[in-house]
Design an enzyme around this catalytic site. Structure first.
Site, PDB file in Angstrom:
ATOM      1  N   GLN A   1       0.936  -1.311  -0.092  1.00 36.29           N
ATOM      2  CA  GLN A   1      -0.009   0.043  -0.074  1.00 36.29           C
ATOM      3  C   GLN A   1       0.917   1.208   0.196  1.00 36.29           C
ATOM      4  O   GLN A   1       1.612   1.127   0.925  1.00 36.29           O
ATOM      5  CB  GLN A   1      -0.362  -0.084   1.516  1.00 36.29           C
ATOM      6  CG  GLN A   1      -1.803   1.262   1.244  1.00 36.29           C
ATOM      7  CD  GLN A   1      -2.568   0.724   2.797  1.00 36.29           C
ATOM      8  OE1 GLN A   1      -1.179   1.107   3.767  1.00 36.29           O
ATOM      9  NE2 GLN A   1      -3.355   1.546   3.047  1.00 36.29           N
ATOM     10  N   GLY A   2       0.660   1.850  -0.868  1.00 40.93           N
ATOM     11  CA  GLY A   2       1.557   2.796  -1.419  1.00 40.93           C
ATOM     12  C   GLY A   2       0.767   4.787  -1.211  1.00 40.93           C
ATOM     13  O   GLY A   2       1.007   5.327  -1.691  1.00 40.93           O
TER      14      GLY A   2
ATOM     15  N   SER B   1       1.164   6.292   2.278  1.00 41.01           N
ATOM     16  CA  SER B   1       1.863   7.780   3.257  1.00 41.01           C
ATOM     17  C   SER B   1       3.433   8.152   1.924  1.00 41.01           C
ATOM     18  O   SER B   1       3.797   7.691   1.340  1.00 41.01           O
ATOM     19  CB  SER B   1       2.319   6.996   4.739  1.00 41.01           C
ATOM     20  OG  SER B   1       1.037   7.048   5.487  1.00 41.01           O
TER      21      SER B   1
ATOM     22  N   SER C   1       4.937  -1.114   3.753  1.00 43.10           N
ATOM     23  CA  SER C   1       4.762  -2.042   4.383  1.00 43.10           C
ATOM     24  C   SER C   1       5.227  -3.565   3.760  1.00 43.10           C
ATOM     25  O   SER C   1       4.074  -3.625   2.551  1.00 43.10           O
ATOM     26  CB  SER C   1       4.285  -2.366   5.064  1.00 43.10           C
ATOM     27  OG  SER C   1       4.475  -1.894   6.174  1.00 43.10           O
TER      28      SER C   1
ATOM     29  N   GLU D   1      -9.068  -1.646   6.952  1.00 42.03           N
ATOM     30  CA  GLU D   1      -7.865  -1.693   7.442  1.00 42.03           C
ATOM     31  C   GLU D   1      -7.736  -1.355   8.807  1.00 42.03           C
ATOM     32  O   GLU D   1      -7.492  -2.139   9.691  1.00 42.03           O
ATOM     33  CB  GLU D   1      -7.063  -0.869   7.339  1.00 42.03           C
ATOM     34  CG  GLU D   1      -5.152  -0.888   7.763  1.00 42.03           C
ATOM     35  CD  GLU D   1      -4.211  -0.032   6.821  1.00 42.03           C
ATOM     36  OE1 GLU D   1      -5.146   1.216   6.215  1.00 42.03           O
ATOM     37  OE2 GLU D   1      -2.516   0.019   7.357  1.00 42.03           O
TER      38      GLU D   1
ATOM     39  N   SER E   1      -3.007   7.165  13.254  1.00 42.08           N
ATOM     40  CA  SER E   1      -2.710   7.496  14.416  1.00 42.08           C
ATOM     41  C   SER E   1      -3.254   7.725  15.438  1.00 42.08           C
ATOM     42  O   SER E   1      -4.594   7.910  14.967  1.00 42.08           O
ATOM     43  CB  SER E   1      -1.356   8.769  14.179  1.00 42.08           C
ATOM     44  OG  SER E   1      -2.025  10.017  14.572  1.00 42.08           O
TER      45      SER E   1
END
Ligand SMILES: Cc1cc2nc3c(=O)[nH]c(=O)nc-3n(C[C@H](O)[C@H](O)[C@H](O)COP(=O)(O)OP(=O)(O)OC[C@H]3O[C@@H](n4cnc5c(N)ncnc54)[C@H](O)[C@@H]3O)c2cc1C
Length: 376
Positions: A123-124, A126, A158, A241, A360
């Site tokens: 998953q690109g 950030s 990741s 997610e 976050s």
């Protein structure tokens, strides 16, 4: 809400329990090197797929089982109970983006191999300076004829080192409002101009990476959704997610807490009121998470897609996972640092970024504040 399994769910649970008994790779916990872990993740994914345990909630036409979301929750629950290797969770939320927004051709081309594990994805989203404030992302995709030319950098991607493809967000219209100028591209990571640099985490392994794009050509046919639909696609992805089936690690937390209670008992710590209170609080945090997951699941079974209220689940998950590990260090004391219990120290560090990835804790609170109409 009814927390009990239906007869079909109960049957599935029993079958699954039996399957885990015979299919969990022996001594998988002893594998610690990166190559071994990657091979384990791949073979585990393939084993689950071969016996029909991947894509339980996906439509059958794309290789799924067409079952209700409660079957995914049972899979998560039983995997934790059986001490199985981590389930390939990314498949569900990246796949959701493709089968919600992709064309029929894209779905048939990409979904079956994503589900089977034959093709690995990452998953690109950030970037440096665009994590919480994702809409500020600066990676550009400029339209030139029938392809986009991509330039920029992604961060914390990741699994990028072993991935074949990436669900990429890039700015396709710099004149539009920042949420509106973003598009989503299905990007092969072996395209010329892509460089993947590992980021080594506490485990010593490059679990995540930074990815650079230098004049990378992506055909327009690999954009999913309309130009400018990237933000909506990203929000769908992250809501799954943060959603109930990904917080199915509850049975892992319950098991960890039971083990900690035993260690506390052996060390004579259960006579200490303070220790008993900490263990009780961890128990309460885990049960609160479990009830929230059940509530979210009921809502999905009633036909509602996950929405911003998923932020409650993400907050409860972070709290339960981090507090349990905090108690672990208290109960283990110096043993956690002297190497007598290295597993616990590793699990403590693994719990730290839970409150960062997928958005976050502060950002989850901002989302909830907006939902509640609180002042900015
Ligand atoms: C282990 C790991 C794996 C990851 N995997 C992926 C992945 O596969 N793909 C991907 O795209 N991303 C991934 N991420 C990135 C993750 O989504 C971001 O780290 C996260 O969104 C936070 O962004 P940031 O790191 O830029 O921190 P920042 O956004 O710079 O935030 C720093 C701090 O400021 C706080 N803060 C920021 N803005 C506000 C605000 N408005 N109000 C209150 N507080 C605020 C944050 O809560 C945080 O505490 C991963 C991250 C980690 C740590």
């Amino acid at each position: 809400m009814d927390y009990r399994d239906t007869p079909e769910e109960a049957k599935f649970r029993l079958e699954l329990r039996e399957w885990f008994k015979h299919n969990i790779p022996a001594n998988w916990r002893d594998i610690t090197d990166g190559e071994g872990l990657r091979a384990l993740a791949k073979s585990w994914h393939k084993a689950l797929y071969a016996d029909g345990y991947m894509g339980l909630n996906w439509p059958k036409e794309y290789g799924g089982q067409g079952l209700s979301p409660s079957f995914d929750a049972i899979l998560n629950d039983e995997a934790g109970r059986a001490e199985a290797p981590r389930l390939p969770g990314m498949v569900n939320y990246l796949g959701r983006a493709i089968f919600t927004y992709g064309t029929e051709e894209q779905k048939l081309l990409f979904l079956p191999t994503l589900l089977s594990g034959e093709v690995q994805w990452c998953q690109g989203f950030s970037e440096p300076g665009a994590g919480s404030d994702l809409a500020s992302l600066r990676t550009r995709a400029d339209l030139q004829g029938d392809h986009y030319v991509v330039n920029g950098q992604k961060m914390w991607t990741s699994g990028a080192l072993q991935a074949d493809w990436c669900l990429l967000l890039a700015r396709t219209d710099s004149g539009a409002a920042k949420h509106k100028g973003i598009s989503c591209l299905l990007t092969p990571l072996d395209a010329p101009g892509i460089t993947v640099n590992p980021i080594v985490l506490h485990s010593g392994e490059p679990e995540t990476a930074e990815v650079f794009f230098d004049d990378v050509h992506i055909p327009v046919t690999q954009r999913i959704g309309e130009p400018g639909a990237g933000w909506r696609i990203a929000m769908t992805t992250v809501s799954y997610e943060r959603g109930a089936s990904d917080t199915g690690s509850i049975s892992v937390l319950r098991r960890q807490l039971r083990e900690l209670e035993q260690i506390a008992h052996q060390k004579g710590l259960l006579n200490d009121l303070n220790t008993r209170m900490k263990l009780a609080r961890a128990h309460v945090d885990i049960e609160a998470l479990s009830l929230n997951v059940a509530q979210q699941l009921s809502s999905r079974l009633a036909g509602r897609d996950p929405g911003p209220e998923g932020s409650v689940g993400k907050l409860l998950w972070s709290k339960a996972a981090q507090y349990t590990m905090h108690v672990a260090l208290d109960v283990l004391g110096a043993d956690a640092l002297t190497g007598n219990a290295p597993r616990w120290l590793a699990e403590y560090f693994t719990s730290r970024p839970v409150s960062v990835y997928g958005g976050s804790s502060q950002i989850q609170k901002n989302i909830l504040a907006r939902m509640l109409d609180m002042p900015r």
